[in-house]
Design an enzyme around this catalytic site. Sequence first.
Site, mmCIF file in Angstrom:
data_model
loop_
_atom_site.group_PDB
_atom_site.id
_atom_site.type_symbol
_atom_site.label_atom_id
_atom_site.label_comp_id
_atom_site.label_asym_id
_atom_site.label_seq_id
_atom_site.Cartn_x
_atom_site.Cartn_y
_atom_site.Cartn_z
ATOM 1 C CB SER A 93 37.850 35.973 37.789
ATOM 2 O OG SER A 93 36.983 36.537 38.766
ATOM 3 C CG HIS A 122 39.564 46.782 45.482
ATOM 4 N ND1 HIS A 122 38.388 46.231 45.054
ATOM 5 C CD2 HIS A 122 40.530 45.857 45.246
ATOM 6 C CE1 HIS A 122 38.621 45.019 44.580
ATOM 7 N NE2 HIS A 122 39.910 44.773 44.691
ATOM 8 C CE LYS A 152 36.237 37.259 43.305
ATOM 9 N NZ LYS A 152 37.611 37.324 42.828
ATOM 10 N N PRO A 195 34.198 44.534 53.966
ATOM 11 C CG PRO A 195 32.994 42.559 53.627
ATOM 12 C CD PRO A 195 33.500 43.797 52.923
ATOM 13 C CG ASP A 209 43.863 54.702 44.676
ATOM 14 O OD1 ASP A 209 43.484 55.366 45.670
ATOM 15 O OD2 ASP A 209 45.050 54.329 44.506
#
Length: 179
Positions: free
Chosen positions: A14, A54, A16, A35, A56
């Site tokens: 989406s 993520h 986020k 996590p 990069d």
Amino acid sequence: MAARAVLVTGGVRSGKSRHAEALLAGADAVTYVAPGPSPDVEQDPDWAARIQAHRDRRPEHWHTVEGFDLVGALTEAPGAVLVDCLGTWLTSTIDAAEAWEASSDDVHDLVEQALVGVVEALRVHPGPVVLVTNEVGLGVVPVHRSGRLFRDLLGIVNQRVGGVCDEVHLVVAGRVLVL
């Protein structure tokens, strides 16, 4: 970012995570808490690729903490924190306890106990803190027990964490609604 703590929720893909990262773009230092489970490239190359994307995208001056000790990460982080995401934290918490086949009551108790520490660490952290989570309760009822258990537990996690955040942002199709 004016709010001390923000929960960013929405569906898969989406926008986020990008929104959460943008909320902390001006921070001098950010502790990025991942996590979720570490990627096993041989077992799940798609998951490994998602995690790498993520990694990069993060600015070089952000410090990354990988592992599901969310209380420790929030307690030790000196400044701004981005947690991405509570769904992977929940999965890691249940995995570590090998509790997917445990009774519903036992798994609920496990998560409730883990949430006590998370909520308290979040409550006392000076901020800013941005937490990303998935909104999973808007669709059909999952056919498998583990899917129903995850959906129900993530709903509880989102309610508890959202209850101590100053703002909750719902992201749909890249658009943000502040609740």
